[in-house]
Motif scaffolding. Structure first.
Motif, PDB file in Angstrom:
ATOM      1  N   VAL B 193       0.805  -1.421   0.076  1.00 41.46           N
ATOM      2  CA  VAL B 193       0.059   0.012   0.142  1.00 41.46           C
ATOM      3  C   VAL B 193       0.836   1.305   0.192  1.00 41.46           C
ATOM      4  O   VAL B 193       1.609   1.456   0.919  1.00 41.46           O
ATOM      5  N   LEU B 194       0.736   2.008  -0.975  1.00 40.70           N
ATOM      6  CA  LEU B 194       1.591   3.073  -1.108  1.00 40.70           C
ATOM      7  C   LEU B 194       0.772   4.595  -1.206  1.00 40.70           C
ATOM      8  O   LEU B 194      -0.350   4.344  -1.593  1.00 40.70           O
ATOM      9  N   PRO B 195       1.244   5.335  -0.449  1.00 42.15           N
ATOM     10  CA  PRO B 195       0.597   6.658  -0.805  1.00 42.15           C
ATOM     11  C   PRO B 195       0.415   7.636  -2.112  1.00 42.15           C
ATOM     12  O   PRO B 195       1.248   7.438  -3.187  1.00 42.15           O
ATOM     13  N   GLY B 198       3.229   9.986  -3.332  1.00 44.56           N
ATOM     14  CA  GLY B 198       4.205   9.818  -3.166  1.00 44.56           C
ATOM     15  C   GLY B 198       4.701   9.959  -1.640  1.00 44.56           C
ATOM     16  O   GLY B 198       5.816   9.382  -1.125  1.00 44.56           O
ATOM     17  N   TRP B 200       3.079  10.069   2.584  1.00 40.83           N
ATOM     18  CA  TRP B 200       2.056   9.941   3.324  1.00 40.83           C
ATOM     19  C   TRP B 200       1.674  11.384   4.155  1.00 40.83           C
ATOM     20  O   TRP B 200       2.655  11.994   4.491  1.00 40.83           O
ATOM     21  N   PRO B 201       0.464  11.623   4.190  1.00 39.17           N
ATOM     22  CA  PRO B 201      -0.014  12.871   4.899  1.00 39.17           C
ATOM     23  C   PRO B 201       0.421  12.851   6.373  1.00 39.17           C
ATOM     24  O   PRO B 201       0.356  11.752   7.004  1.00 39.17           O
ATOM     25  N   GLY B 202       0.744  13.935   6.938  1.00 39.29           N
ATOM     26  CA  GLY B 202       1.115  13.878   8.477  1.00 39.29           C
ATOM     27  C   GLY B 202      -0.378  13.896   8.927  1.00 39.29           C
ATOM     28  O   GLY B 202      -1.390  14.005   8.569  1.00 39.29           O
ATOM     29  N   ALA B 203      -0.328  13.545  10.512  1.00 43.81           N
ATOM     30  CA  ALA B 203      -1.663  13.883  11.306  1.00 43.81           C
ATOM     31  C   ALA B 203      -2.606  14.969  11.099  1.00 43.81           C
ATOM     32  O   ALA B 203      -3.715  14.837  11.212  1.00 43.81           O
ATOM     33  N   LEU B 206      -4.242  14.921   7.579  1.00 42.77           N
ATOM     34  CA  LEU B 206      -4.786  13.634   7.077  1.00 42.77           C
ATOM     35  C   LEU B 206      -6.390  13.398   7.227  1.00 42.77           C
ATOM     36  O   LEU B 206      -6.862  13.879   8.158  1.00 42.77           O
ATOM     37  N   PHE B 212      -6.295   7.833   0.196  1.00 45.69           N
ATOM     38  CA  PHE B 212      -4.973   8.274  -0.455  1.00 45.69           C
ATOM     39  C   PHE B 212      -4.023   7.399  -0.592  1.00 45.69           C
ATOM     40  O   PHE B 212      -2.697   7.661  -0.648  1.00 45.69           O
ATOM     41  N   SER B 213      -4.454   6.178  -0.933  1.00 43.88           N
ATOM     42  CA  SER B 213      -3.385   4.945  -1.079  1.00 43.88           C
ATOM     43  C   SER B 213      -3.716   4.365  -2.165  1.00 43.88           C
ATOM     44  O   SER B 213      -4.531   4.315  -3.124  1.00 43.88           O
TER      45      SER B 213
END
Lengths: 84, 641
Positions: B193-195, B198, B200-203, B206, B212-213
């Motif tokens: 599973v990749l963002p 490119g 991943w969003p921060g907390a 998000l 978003f994957s």
């Protein structure tokens, strides 16, 4: 309730639907650095899984759900490096 | 050929055919939402297929087409006659590139220029900023995945399928769980599973209810099976086949594959073997007859055993024949594009409709049908369909209509190519045949209208005043007839002045074994293919009437010429009280051939004539008999011609 917070540990249990993504996010924002115990999770919805992947909290256990069997996902979620 | 390329050629043509079908639906109704959607998916997947080979000019062109269809999905007003025509041109170009890939494994040198020119036709869609913003070129993600899963790929030691599934951001609201979808992929070996963007969003940023994957995975199943797992999300998934990195590939080890692709030559070998088996079984009947002389009970048991073996063999034969059955559709895929190209060179407008292409026939028949059909199509466009001006003068719509239809009738199929053009003029054909010295003027005049039309099948015949680039290529209609007859088929013409012409090709569905009638002529036995036999009759010798220098008889109120097969074979005819006639059709007309006796009917494998036989006139081939003897199989229409 499939997301519980107790003693600084976030526990995911049973079948975690999409709605749990928000509960999990809120719990992790309230307790930064908390361990997430996923050993009792039978099923993680994509929404829940992507929160775990994005925030990378320390994990306790490996969920029972099929995606984590053998080689699949388990590697990605247990080793700390981000697969991009 | 490289397996990946082979797969590409097969799939590419399937996708072009699908998109072509959708676009012809859109030509009729540019607002047909289902067709827009289907064309979009086909073009999208096609782009991905070219992407695997990093063929940038093709990808760019298809991207522009995809873009236009994507806009049409949101706003049905985007498409009109002009834009659909531009899409068809884009698809035709893609199809030519697929041909180039098959020929040389690469795009031609002018691909860049052609791509730019064709992309310009799809102008509004081809904004370069948008094209550049495509998040991930398929080839790149495949490479990244191959690096990431290198160990697993090496372990697998067989071709694998990789997929990239990018669910849309709103999918959770529709109750979808992309993880469940990806887990359901058969033979899943790895899943990542990749963002999407490119990172991943921060907390803080998000958004928990937005997907978003991107899910990428590796499967041991076939491309079709993996595709089937994503049937609800066809436009969100990209697929590619990858070859094993480890050299050793265990042959015959189909890793959970439900379908198997087999070299046609192996099937042919199997068919040959089965043919020999049928021949071997034919030896049992004379054996039973021999046993009958000494022990009736033993003979009965041999016959029972023979019936049992025949039953099982027949079943095997049916199964093998079914394996060799292929739909006609793949063979016909290139015809619509060729029709457009030919019509364009001739300055004519034409629409080709195809129906019944789902009918399945023996592979040999399907493969052998393309050339004659293409030739008939060329002829219909060149000589049949009139120029737009002539059509207007005749009160016809400017666009000529050509239809190709297939119909199954028991063990035979009929392919009909019909045009609504000028029709054929028997008078002009007679004149042309006489002018070319193909027959004498009085003989030509004596021919019925139907028989006169058949003259076009003679070698060296062409009525076109000038040899055109399109159909004047040194292959005449005689080549068409030869190709059809090679498949043991027949061809008929049906033409009406000013209304058009139809060619009917009748072909056997199965080509594996041939039903033969054994006949006796001057003490020798010969085989004749039953599908060349219209009927067999016994008439009294007195019923044969002298006509001119020959004989004729009246069958079903029709005078049919009678030829002596013995004479045609340069043997001595045996005269009896009764005449036994095999009626066949030569150039569309019934002809009766006189034989001495009818013997048994057998099912056997026809071997094409080789060596000396190859040049012998009137021989289709030979058949091995149960007793080891060889039966010469005669080509009745050719002998009677």
């Amino acid at each position: 309730m499939t997301v519980r917070v107790q003693d600084g540990i976030v526990t995911l249990e049973g079948r975690c639907p999409a709605a749990d993504a928000e509960s999990l996010l809120v719990a992790l924002q309230a307790h930064p650095g908390a361990t997430v115990d996923v050993a009792g999770a039978k099923r993680l919805h994509m929404a829940v899984l992507q929160v775990l992947l994005a925030l990378r909290p320390p994990l306790g256990g490996i969920p029972e759900c099929p995606a984590f069997a053998a080689n699949i996902l388990a590697r990605q979620i247990s080793n700390g490096d981000k697969a991009t | 050929m490289d397996e990946l390329l082979e797969q590409f050629l097969i799939e590419g043509r399937e996708l072009v055919a699908q998109a072509g079908k959708d676009l012809s639906a859109l030509a009729r109704d540019p607002r047909d939402a289902a067709a827009i959607d289907s064309a979009f998916r086909a073009i999208h997947t096609l782009k991905g297929s070219f992407g695997v080979f990093a063929l940038a000019p093709a990808e760019r062109l298809l991207h522009a087409a995809e873009d236009m269809l994507d806009r049409a999905r949101r706003d049905a007003g985007v498409l009109d006659g002009g834009t659909v025509a531009a899409l068809v041109a884009c698809l035709d170009q893609t199809d030519r590139w697929i041909d180039d890939m098959e020929r040389s494994g690469a795009l031609p040198d002018d691909a860049e220029r052609v791509s730019t020119a064709s992309t310009a036709l799809l102008k509004p869609a081809a904004s370069p900023a948008k094209a550049g913003a495509e998040p991930s070129r398929p080839a790149e993600w495949v490479e990244a995945l191959k690096t990431r899963e290198a160990d697993l790929i090496a372990q697998a030691g067989a071709a694998l399928v990789v997929f990239r599934y990018a669910p849309d951001a709103e999918c959770f609201f529709r109750g979808e769980d992309p993880l469940v979808v990806a887990e359901a992929v058969p033979g899943l070996l790895a899943l990542a599973v990749l963002p999407t963007g490119g990172d991943w969003p921060g907390a803080e940023e998000l958004e928990p209810f937005s997907c978003f994957s991107v899910l990428e995975g590796l499967s041991t199943s076939s491309l079709e099976e993996v595709q089937a797992a994503f049937r609800m999300q066809p436009d969100q998934v990209q697929l590619a086949r990858i070859e094993p990195t480890a050299a050793e590939k265990a042959p015959g080890e189909a890793r959970g594959d439900a379908t198997l692709r087999v070299d046609a030559a192996r099937l042919d070998a199997l068919a040959d073997g089965l043919g020999d088996l049928i021949v071997a079984i034919n030896a049992l009947a004379p054996l039973a007859a021999e046993a009958q002389q000494v022990d009736r009970a033993l003979a009965a048991r041999i016959r029972a055993a023979q019936a049992g073996i025949e039953g099982v063999t027949a079943k095997l034969h049916r199964n093998l024949a079914a394996v060799r059955m292929v739909p006609l559709e793949p063979v016909l895929r290139r015809l619509p594009r060729m029709a457009r190209e030919i019509a364009e060179t001739l300055g004519k407008r034409v629409s080709l409709s195809i129906s019944g292409e789902g009918i399945e026939v023996d592979k040999q028949v399907a493969d052998g049908l393309f050339e004659p059909l293409l030739h008939l199509l060329r002829n219909a466009l060149d000589h049949g369909i009139e120029s737009p001006d002539d059509r207007a003068a005749a009160g016809k719509p400017p666009e000529g209509a050509v239809s190709l239809s297939f119909r199954r009738d028991g063990d035979r199929i009929t392919a009909t190519l019909r045009d609504d053009g000028a029709g054929m003029d028997p008078g002009r054909i007679r004149q042309a045949a006489v002018a070319r010295g193909l027959l004498a003027a009085d003989a030509a005049a004596a021919l019925s209208e139907a028989a006169a039309l058949q003259l076009i099948f003679l070698p060296g015949f062409s009525t076109a005043g000038t040899v055109t680039e399109v159909s004047g290529r040194g292959v005449g209609m005689d080549a068409v007839r030869a190709a059809v007859e090679k498949l043991r088929g027949t061809i008929e013409i049906d033409s009406a002045r000013a209304q058009g012409t139809a060619f009917h090709i009748h072909l056997p569905v199965n080509a594996l074994t041939t039903r033969l009638l054994v006949v006796e002529v001057a003490g020798e036995r010969y085989g004749v293919a039953l599908d060349q036999v219209v009927e067999t009759v016994r008439v009294d010798r007195a019923a044969l009437l002298p006509v001119g220098t020959g004989l004729a008889c009246v069958l079903r109120d029709r005078t049919v010429p009678v030829l002596d097969l013995a004479e045609l074979l340069d043997a001595q005819a045996v005269q009896g009280d009764h005449a036994k006639l095999v009626v066949t059709r030569s150039r569309g007309e019934p002809v009766a051939l006189r034989v001495d006796a009818f013997a048994e009917r057998i099912d056997t494998v026809l071997r094409p004539p080789g060596g000396l036989l190859a040049s012998a006139r009137g021989v289709i081939g030979s058949a091995l008999m149960g007793d080891g003897g060889v039966l010469l199989v005669l080509d009745l229409p050719e002998l009677a011609a």
